[in-house]
Design a protein around this motif. Structure first.
Motif, mmCIF file in Angstrom:
data_model
loop_
_atom_site.group_PDB
_atom_site.id
_atom_site.type_symbol
_atom_site.label_atom_id
_atom_site.label_comp_id
_atom_site.label_asym_id
_atom_site.label_seq_id
_atom_site.Cartn_x
_atom_site.Cartn_y
_atom_site.Cartn_z
ATOM 1 N N LEU A 345 102.771 95.165 71.856
ATOM 2 C CA LEU A 345 102.812 95.694 73.219
ATOM 3 C C LEU A 345 103.950 95.058 74.007
ATOM 4 N N TYR A 346 104.068 93.740 73.952
ATOM 5 C CA TYR A 346 105.145 93.067 74.678
ATOM 6 C C TYR A 346 106.506 93.475 74.123
ATOM 7 N N GLY A 347 106.592 93.641 72.799
ATOM 8 C CA GLY A 347 107.857 94.054 72.193
ATOM 9 C C GLY A 347 108.259 95.454 72.617
ATOM 10 N N LEU A 348 107.300 96.373 72.640
ATOM 11 C CA LEU A 348 107.591 97.750 73.059
ATOM 12 C C LEU A 348 107.973 97.812 74.529
ATOM 13 N N ALA A 349 107.276 97.055 75.377
ATOM 14 C CA ALA A 349 107.603 97.035 76.805
ATOM 15 C C ALA A 349 108.979 96.421 77.041
ATOM 16 N N LEU A 350 109.318 95.387 76.278
ATOM 17 C CA LEU A 350 110.643 94.763 76.369
ATOM 18 C C LEU A 350 111.716 95.748 75.913
ATOM 19 N N ASN A 351 111.412 96.476 74.846
ATOM 20 C CA ASN A 351 112.331 97.472 74.309
ATOM 21 C C ASN A 351 112.635 98.565 75.340
ATOM 22 N N ASP A 352 111.629 98.932 76.143
ATOM 23 C CA ASP A 352 111.781 100.000 77.136
ATOM 24 C C ASP A 352 112.278 99.508 78.485
ATOM 25 N N GLY A 353 112.557 98.204 78.607
ATOM 26 C CA GLY A 353 113.070 97.682 79.868
ATOM 27 C C GLY A 353 112.019 97.505 80.935
ATOM 28 N N MET A 354 110.744 97.449 80.560
ATOM 29 C CA MET A 354 109.693 97.241 81.546
ATOM 30 C C MET A 354 109.578 95.767 81.943
ATOM 31 N N ILE A 355 109.921 94.882 81.038
ATOM 32 C CA ILE A 355 109.771 93.449 81.267
ATOM 33 C C ILE A 355 110.949 92.706 80.642
ATOM 34 N N HIS A 356 111.100 91.435 81.018
ATOM 35 C CA HIS A 356 111.924 90.494 80.259
ATOM 36 C C HIS A 356 111.014 89.330 79.878
ATOM 37 N N SER A 357 111.548 88.300 79.266
ATOM 38 C CA SER A 357 110.672 87.264 78.713
ATOM 39 C C SER A 357 109.920 86.480 79.774
ATOM 40 N N GLU A 358 110.424 86.466 81.020
ATOM 41 C CA GLU A 358 109.755 85.698 82.079
ATOM 42 C C GLU A 358 109.269 86.581 83.219
ATOM 43 N N SER A 359 109.066 87.845 82.957
ATOM 44 C CA SER A 359 108.519 88.729 83.985
ATOM 45 C C SER A 359 107.174 88.211 84.465
ATOM 46 N N LEU A 360 106.913 88.398 85.759
ATOM 47 C CA LEU A 360 105.682 87.927 86.389
ATOM 48 C C LEU A 360 104.539 88.899 86.101
ATOM 49 N N LEU A 361 103.487 88.380 85.476
ATOM 50 C CA LEU A 361 102.279 89.162 85.236
ATOM 51 C C LEU A 361 101.104 88.503 85.944
ATOM 52 N N GLN A 362 99.985 89.219 86.012
ATOM 53 C CA GLN A 362 98.859 88.772 86.839
ATOM 54 C C GLN A 362 97.616 88.513 85.979
ATOM 55 N N ASP A 363 97.240 87.261 85.917
ATOM 56 C CA ASP A 363 96.005 86.896 85.222
ATOM 57 C C ASP A 363 94.917 86.712 86.276
ATOM 58 N N VAL A 364 94.382 87.840 86.749
ATOM 59 C CA VAL A 364 93.407 87.868 87.842
ATOM 60 C C VAL A 364 92.269 88.818 87.485
ATOM 61 N N PRO A 365 91.118 88.729 88.185
ATOM 62 C CA PRO A 365 90.007 89.647 87.889
ATOM 63 C C PRO A 365 90.413 91.107 88.110
ATOM 64 N N ARG A 366 89.824 91.965 87.287
ATOM 65 C CA ARG A 366 90.102 93.400 87.396
ATOM 66 C C ARG A 366 89.032 94.068 88.250
#
Length: 777
Positions: A345-366
């Motif tokens: 998933l991270y590789g595909l998102a990186l491939n599509d330009g959605m993220i880079h290696s230090e993109s900010l993600l959210q580890d919070v309740p859903r």
């Protein structure tokens, strides 16, 4: 007149005999199809690993005349059929000589059977009667009519009996000597030339003295006819016949069964298995067996990712252990992968330009759906980077990314490279990324090849006849970055570079209920797959990837690296692609900023692929809520720094970078919206300024200590909230307790036995969070 009759008979009788033979040959064809096939599975070095006998238990190892030494054929033909290349299947002089010797000695001294006659008896057994002998002669003539001398001789060396359930010199050489027939010594060649005369009586593993006497008879015949020199024969006679007890090939049983089913028509299947490595892995599995819980098994798969050939295959901890379902091949069984799909998933998102290696993600309740997973440690970590989320295998950031990338799209991408994701209804959903799906280890390990093969995936190759077929999953840069993250390789500082030989990169996985423990590794040359669990799918409490599978992975990795050193073979390199560079990016925007920029709250060094630096991702449910969107907002301020409308006197424009509102409960006070967005100047307020009041928990104070009343087993408290917007979700120790509307109070009952610190978290519809820790004594 007599002469004419004799001449007529001399011409007519052979012609009649020939016509009769042609008719008989057509009516009674050779029963060659009755020879039952057997199979032998070889390691890459040609050593048999497993054999599948025919329905009668007979094992054959087919070879050609080129696979045996010339001196074996010399010994065989000299002793059995000196005129093999001169006669047409029947040597009448030999038959007469044998009859004379047997009559004069009043016992059987020798036989007159040619090689062709012996093959005839093998393919069409008969009783030892006059009729049976004529039948054998007829079959011998048939053989000579239909086959060449080389073909008949090949039939003999592959069908001659060698005792027990062994037929042919190929099977005999591997069974008695443990080596290929091409490696026979002269002594062994002479011995194997005579054993078929009396295979049960001359078995060298049981009757070495009788076997040696028979061998010496062959040597005497060779000396009589001066086939071998006297010096050679004298030297050979000094060798004693002594054979190790037979050892049946018993290596890689589950792979052998798999190859036998894949290639049912092949009698010899040469696999790509590294025989010494396979022995080491099977011994290692047996050593781990006693450390596993009862009825548990394990599987190990080793693949050379330079050419995708399978080098080690252990499908169960012990093939012979029925209590552990040892004959169930867990390498090709469908199991939940746990978190092992996250790198894709991270590789595909990186491939599509959605993220880079230090993109900010959210580890919070859903709060946006009924699917509310937790992390393995049941805690929340707030703002995390892509690399940190992947290395720590955090669940909630992966779910955030899966929602944005799309479960159906993710599933189809993996299916396209041979990694089939199977679920009960086969309806892709976001749970797939956390193991809510089934996969096969062989396909999973094959897919991990993308991170070692510059983004390309190829099916595993079990034989060298199977082609190497690459299919691209992601670009080179994305594959390289994911491998660096999994190898725990930090982004280098300025003027530093990464080692082109990448150390062991690995990812663990634990399925729901601790049913499956995984570790998938990528070392400089090999892909390594490890699975531990119960084949029947029963949960094993306390079994998870890091504890159960990683130690096995590390041991296998050590074996493989030691093997590389012993071979003095250079390790493959994986240098950084030109499409990857390092950039200083800043949170919360995720963009490339100078550290002195006031919108650069936290600076990170990131891997950037193809110069794509995407902005920070939102949660899916926040993308439609413009009021609480993160990113950069434009406001107008006056000289006092207060927020005003754009047309106010002295108003100047200001860009402010905002963190995602879901992270408000985890970021520093100076990073919150309340701090970053200045208050409004009421004398010239900004249009549309409708910021909500901060969300607060009421009914309990931070770090408050709760105690039960005397003789009470429970503690009751009433909770409420102030500020915020819309629906509120209340979490206790990571578990959703209840959902309230606006400022609605509710009662919570706690058990006094749940002593220690507890985490109370409140989340509202706008994403604001308030969090309080309290204690029960």
């Amino acid at each position: 007149m007599k002469l004419k009759k004799l001449l007529f008979a001399a011409v007519t009788l052979p012609a009649l005999f020939f016509v009769a033979f042609i008719i008989a040959d057509a009516l009674l064809p050779l029963p060659m199809t009755e020879l039952k096939p057997t199979q032998t599975i070889l390691a890459q070095n040609g050593v048999p690993m497993w054999r599948f006998a025919d329905s009668n238990g007979i094992w054959r190892y087919p070879i050609t005349l080129d696979d045996v030494p010339d001196y074996y054929l010399q010994a065989l033909l000299t002793y059995e059929d000196r005129h093999f290349y001169q006669h047409a299947g029947i040597d009448f002089l030999a038959i007469l000589r044998a009859a004379y010797q047997n009559i004069t000695n009043r016992k059987i001294v020798s036989g007159g059977s040619t090689i062709s006659m012996q093959v005839a008896r093998i393919i069409d057994p008969h009783q030892r009667t006059i009729i049976g002998k004529f039948r054998q002669l007829f079959r011998a003539l048939q053989l000579e009519w239909h086959y060449s001398k080389a073909e008949i001789l090949t039939l003999y060396i592959n069908r001659a009996p060698y005792g027990g359930m062994i037929e042919g010199i190929g099977a005999a050489s591997w069974s008695y000597l443990g080596k290929a027939p091409s490696e026979l010594t002269r002594s062994e060649a002479a011995l194997f030339a005579v054993i078929p005369q009396a295979p049960s009586r001359l078995r060298p593993d049981r009757y070495p003295d009788k076997a040696q006497k028979a061998r010496d008879k062959v040597l005497a015949r060779l000396q009589t006819y001066q086939v071998w020199s006297a010096e050679v024969i004298a030297q050979v006679k000094q060798e004693e016949v002594w054979i190790y007890p037979r050892k049946t090939p018993r290596l890689a049983p589950l792979l052998s069964r798999r190859l036998s089913q894949s290639y049912p028509a092949k009698s010899i299947i040469r696999s790509t298995i590294d025989e010494p490595l396979q022995y080491a892995l099977e011994d290692m599995a047996l050593n781990w067996k006693n450390q596993l819980l009862p009825k548990s098994s394990l599987a190990i798969l080793v693949v050379d990712h330079t050419d995708m050939t399978v080098k080690g295959y252990v499908g169960s901890v012990d093939f012979r252990d029925a209590s552990r379902l040892g004959q169930v091949d867990m390498i090709k069984s469908y199991r939940s992968p746990g978190s092992t799909l996250k790198p894709f998933l991270y590789g595909l998102a990186l491939n599509d330009g959605m993220i880079h290696s230090e993109s900010l993600l959210q580890d919070v309740p859903r709060i946006s759906s009924q699917y509310r997973p937790k992390n393995f440690d049941t805690d929340y970590h707030g703002p995390v980077s892509v690399s940190d989320a992947l290395q720590r295998s955090l669940n909630l950031p992966a779910v955030q990314l899966m929602e944005l990338y799309g479960a159906t799209r993710f599933t189809s991408q993996l299916n396209s490279i041979g990694l089939e994701l199977s679920s009960l209804e086969n309806q892709p959903n976001i749970s797939y990324i956390l193991g809510g799906v089934s996969v096969r280890m062989d396909q999973l390990v094959s897919a991990y090849g993308a991170f070692a093969r510059q983004g390309n995936v190829a099916p595993l190759r079990f034989t060298l006849d199977e082609p190497l077929l690459d299919k691209r999953l992601i670009n080179k840069g994305s594959a390289w970055v994911i491998r660096q993250i999994l190898a725990l390789q930090p982004v280098p500082m300025l003027k530093q570079s990464n080692n082109p030989i990448v150390p062991l990169a690995w990812k663990t996985g634990t399925s729901y209920g601790y049913r499956d423990a995984w570790a998938i590794g990528i070392n400089p040359r090999y892909l390594i797959g490890i699975w531990v669990g119960r084949p029947d799918g029963t949960p094993v409490v306390g079994q998870y990837g890091t504890l159960s599978a990683v130690p096995i992975l590390q041991q296998v990795n050590s074996i493989l690296l030691n093997k590389q050193r012993s071979l003095n073979r250079d390790l493959p390199t994986d240098p950084k692609p030109e499409s990857v560079r390092v950039a200083n990016i800043c949170w919360p925007t995720g963009q490339e900023l100078d550290s002195s920029d006031e919108n650069c709250h936290r600076q990170k060094r990131a891997w950037i692929v193809n110069d794509m630096i995407p902005p920070t991702l939102e949660q899916l449910h926040m993308l439609k809520n413009n009021l609480y969107r993160s990113g950069t907002i434009t406001i107008w301020i006056n000289k006092r720094g207060l927020r005003v409308n754009a047309d106010c006197v002295g108003a100047t424009k200001k860009e402010i970078a905002l963190w995602p509102i879901e992270l408000e409960g985890w970021i520093l006070a100076k990073e919150t919206r309340q701090t970053l967005i200045p208050p409004t100047d009421l004398s010239c307020p900004a249009l549309g300024d409708n910021q909500s009041f901060p969300l607060l928990i009421t009914g309990i104070r931070a770090n408050e200590v709760l105690r039960a009343l005397p003789n009470q087993a429970q503690i009751t408290m009433t909770l409420n909230s102030q500020g915020g917007n819309g629906t509120r979700w209340w979490f206790l120790d990571g578990n959703l307790m209840t959902e309230t509307i606006s400022n609605t109070a509710f009662t919570v009952t706690l058990n006094v036995n749940d002593k220690g610190r507890h985490d109370l978290l409140l989340l509202d519809e706008s994403g604001q969070i308030d969090r309080i820790y309290f204690h029960i004594q």
